[in-house]
Design a protein around this motif. Sequence first.
Motif, mmCIF file in Angstrom:
data_model
loop_
_atom_site.group_PDB
_atom_site.id
_atom_site.type_symbol
_atom_site.label_atom_id
_atom_site.label_comp_id
_atom_site.label_asym_id
_atom_site.label_seq_id
_atom_site.Cartn_x
_atom_site.Cartn_y
_atom_site.Cartn_z
ATOM 1 N N HIS B 351 -38.234 39.260 -13.959
ATOM 2 C CA HIS B 351 -38.679 39.953 -15.162
ATOM 3 C C HIS B 351 -40.157 40.274 -15.047
ATOM 4 O O HIS B 351 -40.931 39.465 -14.536
ATOM 5 C CB HIS B 351 -38.429 39.087 -16.398
ATOM 6 N N SER B 415 -31.386 37.384 -18.343
ATOM 7 C CA SER B 415 -32.364 38.402 -18.752
ATOM 8 C C SER B 415 -32.418 38.541 -20.266
ATOM 9 O O SER B 415 -33.500 38.687 -20.845
ATOM 10 C CB SER B 415 -32.031 39.758 -18.124
ATOM 11 N N ASN B 419 -35.764 37.949 -22.303
ATOM 12 C CA ASN B 419 -36.283 39.052 -23.112
ATOM 13 C C ASN B 419 -36.354 38.682 -24.596
ATOM 14 O O ASN B 419 -37.270 39.109 -25.299
ATOM 15 C CB ASN B 419 -35.429 40.304 -22.907
#
Lengths: 483, 483
Positions: B351, B415, B419
Amino acid sequence: MANASQKALIDFVRDRFGERPVVTNVDDIAPWLVDWRGRYHGAAPAILQPDSTEQVATIVGKAGELGVPLVPQGGNTSMVGGATPPADGSAVILSLRRMNRIRSLSAEDNLAIAEAGVILQTLHETAEASGRRFPLTLGARGSATIGGLVSTNAGGTQVLRHGTMRGLVAGVEAVLPDGAVHDGLAALKKDNRGYDLNQLLIGAEGTLGFITAATLRLVPAIARRAVAWVGLDHPRTALKLLREIEARSDAVESFEIIPGDSLALVLSAIPDTRAPLAGEYPWHVLIEAVGGEGDPNDPRALLESVLAEALEAGTIADAVIAASEAQATAFWKLRDSLSEAERSAGPAVQHDISVPVADMPDFMVDAAKRAEARFPGTHATAFGHLGDGNVHFHVRAPQGSQWDQWYAQEAETISRFVNDMVVAAGGSISAEHGIGQMKLRELERLGSPARLATLRAVKSALDPRNICNPGKLVALAPASRDT
Amino acid sequence: MANASQKALIDFVRDRFGERPVVTNVDDIAPWLVDWRGRYHGAAPAILQPDSTEQVATIVGKAGELGVPLVPQGGNTSMVGGATPPADGSAVILSLRRMNRIRSLSAEDNLAIAEAGVILQTLHETAEASGRRFPLTLGARGSATIGGLVSTNAGGTQVLRHGTMRGLVAGVEAVLPDGAVHDGLAALKKDNRGYDLNQLLIGAEGTLGFITAATLRLVPAIARRAVAWVGLDHPRTALKLLREIEARSDAVESFEIIPGDSLALVLSAIPDTRAPLAGEYPWHVLIEAVGGEGDPNDPRALLESVLAEALEAGTIADAVIAASEAQATAFWKLRDSLSEAERSAGPAVQHDISVPVADMPDFMVDAAKRAEARFPGTHATAFGHLGDGNVHFHVRAPQGSQWDQWYAQEAETISRFVNDMVVAAGGSISAEHGIGQMKLRELERLGSPARLATLRAVKSALDPRNICNPGKLVALAPASRDT
């Protein structure tokens, strides 16, 4: 005299938020219907003055439903009629002045979050109390508000080092035309989530939504400054001198150029002024260099060494560094009195223009010559922010002319002539004042079709009901040229 | 395998400009249908490679008429599949690589005008030959082109002092979706003619038009640099150290944070590496400070004094300043080998994220702990540009797991988890890599409705036929989520 939609909006706001955010007294409204120079006169049945982002959002949402245009106002110091409502009375003024909180200030992070109605000087003072500085200033700092400064991408006398508002804004909160809140306040140094909405709102003059708060970058407070006054032969020499200083340091915040005859006007028209140098020179430059707390560089030593070398090399004719704060202030007074002194010599058609920095020295001289040749008897003067490639270009009425009549007859023709020269030089017809209503036709006349089409497309897409500051910055239909 | 519209476009280009700008050989096209990491596979019957702005404009205008989408490509180094054409073969690739002229470079003005296809390293070398520097660099500098770097608002390891591409671009020339040329190359320091079209195109990933050239800011060449390696206890201490240096000077260009176990990985996996410090520490920082020609400040003296004080105060555990260029290069090799060393320990879900700088130290530590707790056996690591509030956050597969299977099963969930933490911290799910196709769904899931609606409105207004890099950055209809 509110129309039915306006009345419905006013009643709605009273019903939801009480009397406080609603001003309908004619006398209270009157001062806000005219721009500060008295050039533009508008009409509006009410001022709405919310005190929170939520209230702004609610009002904008309802105005959209009802189709009532809103004209945002902060300190009402626009130079281009950008905050004056339309004369037909169709709009309501949305004042952001009650949103005047500084929500946070972190000296460690060098960031402050200020609401739209915070006055620039208040921010200056608050930052100073924390050993910091907000490095943008201009003449209207006692009235101009953060919302207006962001919305017009304001400049001023410290742009050389710190950039315009666009570079000083780290985050934006705004109410969009549909009443949705855009929360872009987080100061992210890197953020690549698509089109930069903050950048789109900066300089949009309230036509894409209303800025309610901004995250602003601070810099260390000034520990010491050095202010110099230089006499020289040509703007080209001035730019050369600036390059010389910049090669050694980034401490120069202001580099202002002043024609010799403008200085003479100041000395004769403004009380308590005296020439910094003994001789007379075609051009003068005011330089300010600063050092922050803990900064090992001495701005005075910097200017002394550069100016001594330039004198020795014969590049410049004479120079003096202010020996005291009082003298520094006196130097600045000469610069700040230029417009007033010019006015005493007669009315002038004024332009706020930019060209690439490297081209500005020759442009200043050539454009003045050409304007004087084309309009016999006039006196053309360019002065100001040479280091930013931005000067104020004034064409003064011939001595002995009927001033009002001359202005009415000649102003538009002169502006078109000047703006044509600017465009031919690849410059901008609005360097720092914006478009507002004053420069709308000239932008339409001179903007590239690609640029104009893009402005219209963005405006139509984001504000399809044309609620946000209509008639400013972008003309939605070619027909509006004739109104 | 071109469809009728594509064939018409290809024939048109051949007819107008000859064979040179048309590539239809399957083998020649193949390398450009896959991103460099091999994650995205597209299809296209042709690459069009114009060599002038006029050719680009003609091609885009015709593509619009015919409804043929164009996918712009420079060096094809996107981290998010931003330059890979759609798999259905509906688009044609528009390569800007033949537009590779540096149109001008002025050392005096510190400006260069480079065409879209100029490779970053070429610009570096050209600037250096004139005693100047273009202060943006990244791993892909030997392939990445100016057009792509501007279109993705690229970052890198010098953002701390010089900002991202957005701050280094003084002008943009682009072909808009209707084939019109936007000439915004003039480097005007002040220009308030409405919405900033240049800023809108920067970071738009080619979805609003195709950048053909840019005016770029240069800075003085580096005369000397000092590179330090520091061992310390926590990212909070690192940030405190950075603030201490910044209070004295703006000479720091890089401030990179590296976890102790990541350094250990590098030392074991990468040949010819050795630890800069004798002891082991939880965290390390690499600092680079530079001085330009004529700059009176000595970057080495700066780092020596700050680090000596920090050692004496017990703030940091140990520090060393590279004694030679070779040692400085060796320090940087440790930093630059992090990703490779991480890969040797297993696949990781990666990321590229940012949060406000002040919040990053705690975020790095807390988010890693939470990710490891939520996904047992994984190892979470945050490293990189602490001073920009931007780290690369990797969640590595558990030892002994079936790597491919693990990645296929877990990557998306991980993810989303990461996030979510970023959004809760007010951060960005894409700090410097952009959205492309990789992060499109996550942006749709996590972006505020106001932001997403604005992205869609701007895209639809400026590219109504969806000709420009469709399917990247902005999803035009919610339905596209399911494709």
